[in-house]
Design a protein around this motif. Structure first.
Motif, PDB file in Angstrom:
ATOM      1  N   LEU A 119       0.845  -1.190   0.000  1.00 35.39           N
ATOM      2  CA  LEU A 119       0.000   0.000   0.000  1.00 35.39           C
ATOM      3  C   LEU A 119       0.878   1.237   0.000  1.00 35.39           C
ATOM      4  CD1 LEU A 119      -2.598  -1.066   2.735  1.00 35.39           C
ATOM      5  CD2 LEU A 119      -2.962  -1.063   0.266  1.00 35.39           C
ATOM      6  N   THR A 120       0.444   2.234  -0.755  1.00 35.36           N
ATOM      7  CA  THR A 120       1.184   3.500  -0.819  1.00 35.36           C
ATOM      8  C   THR A 120       0.234   4.642  -0.532  1.00 35.36           C
ATOM      9  OG1 THR A 120       2.708   2.609  -2.480  1.00 35.36           O
ATOM     10  CG2 THR A 120       2.603   5.012  -2.236  1.00 35.36           C
ATOM     11  N   ILE A 121       0.577   5.433   0.477  1.00 33.10           N
ATOM     12  CA  ILE A 121      -0.136   6.664   0.789  1.00 33.10           C
ATOM     13  C   ILE A 121       0.887   7.790   0.811  1.00 33.10           C
ATOM     14  CG2 ILE A 121      -1.885   5.458   2.134  1.00 33.10           C
ATOM     15  CD1 ILE A 121      -0.473   6.396   4.676  1.00 33.10           C
ATOM     16  N   PRO A 122       0.477   9.048   0.758  1.00 31.47           N
ATOM     17  CA  PRO A 122       1.443  10.146   0.783  1.00 31.47           C
ATOM     18  C   PRO A 122       2.370  10.068   1.995  1.00 31.47           C
ATOM     19  CG  PRO A 122      -0.728  10.973   0.194  1.00 31.47           C
ATOM     20  CD  PRO A 122      -0.907   9.538   0.582  1.00 31.47           C
ATOM     21  N   GLY A 123       3.648   9.936   1.738  1.00 29.78           N
ATOM     22  CA  GLY A 123       4.640   9.891   2.811  1.00 29.78           C
ATOM     23  C   GLY A 123       4.979   8.513   3.312  1.00 29.78           C
TER      24      GLY A 123
END
Length: 299
Positions: free
Chosen positions: A176-180
């Motif tokens: 999973l990739t979220i901002p930061g």
């Protein structure tokens, strides 16, 4: 038979099982002590004994030994544990052989119980006796499938929570990739231990608190998505705290030892579900009573 002889006979048969399957029992115990995936095994025997004692004490049944019925399980236990192991289990991996050996042990214990205490008490104790099957360790291939399911499900649950919270998120498999932050739901993060604990706990609570088969089945089935949601919520919470509060949350106590916190939160949710199902059971039981009462009032 004297009143105490069924108990002596059962103790003797259990002693025989210790002699016959001592290496299997020691290996299983060591596995439960050193591997988090099998920790639940340590709880099974104490819980089963307590449940049998409660059932027996509440109904005050007397032992009525049934040797013929007991032999119907004792003989297969020997066949599984020795003849089967010699003929076709020798080519299996060690973990499969261990599972087969523990299945033989549990079958022997159940057969011994039936043999010494009879059909009536065995029917009263059918849940705690079948509960002993949790002592059989999952073979590695089965455990891998379970862990993979928990990884995929936890990643999807966390992604859904990010979407609900309005956090931009992308998913590639279990990454999973979220901002930061980019995170991966590794095997160690699948929460296999707490998931199995939650399932075991759910089975015991449904047995103690619910009456209907449909109610018990519903709650036990609900424990599976509930466990996945628990782990997804844990991933979501740690990620949000790590990105927006303090990066130390990603490697701190809450990450490594905080599983009990999330377990208790979702255990509370389980109790809410149990209360709802109990209410539905009472309603369904009261409805036929009202229906039968109506004609007599009309008369």
């Amino acid at each position: 038979m004297s009143p105490s002889s069924p108990y002596r006979s059962f103790a003797l048969l259990c002693l025989v099982s210790l002699i016959l399957w001592w290496p299997t029992l020691v290996t299983t115990l060591a596995l439960a002590l050193r591997n988090d995936k099998y920790t639940h095994i340590l709880l099974i025997i104490p819980i089963s004994i307590a449940l049998i004692f409660l059932e027996w004490r509440s109904r005050k049944a007397q032992p009525e030994p049934n040797i013929r019925a007991g032999l119907a399980l004792l003989v297969p236990a020997v066949l599984i544990g020795f003849i089967g192991a010699r003929w076709w289990a020798g080519g299996l991996p060690p973990d499969d052989q261990l599972s087969l050996g523990m299945l033989a042990v549990v079958t022997w214990w159940i057969g011994s119980f039936v043999c010494c205490f009879g059909n009536r008490i065995s029917r009263m104790s059918v849940f705690p006796l079948c509960f002993l099957l949790w002592l059989v360790p999952f073979p590695e291939f089965a455990l891998n499938h379970i862990v993979n399911f928990l990884q995929q499900g936890s990643a999807c649950a966390a992604r859904l929570l990010f979407v609900i919270a309005g956090v931009p998120v992308s998913q590639e498999g279990v990454r999973l990739t979220i901002p930061g932050l980019t995170l991966e739901v590794a095997e160690e993060c699948s929460s296999i231990r707490s998931s199995l604990m939650l399932l075991v706990t759910t089975m015991v609570l449904t047995h103690l608190l619910l009456r209907s088969a449909w109610g018990k089945g519903l709650v036990i089935l609900a424990a599976i998505p509930l466990s996945v949601a628990k782990n997804g919520f844990r991933i979501f919470t740690l990620s949000m705290l790590g990105v927006y509060v303090d990066p130390g949350f990603l490697h701190g106590w809450l990450h490594h030892q905080g599983g009990i916190v999330f377990f208790l939160v979702f255990l509370a949710g389980l109790f809410v579900l149990l209360r709802l199902v109990r209410w539905a059971e009472h309603k369904s039981m009261a409805r036929p009573a009202v229906t039968k009462l109506a004609p007599s009032i009309a008369e």
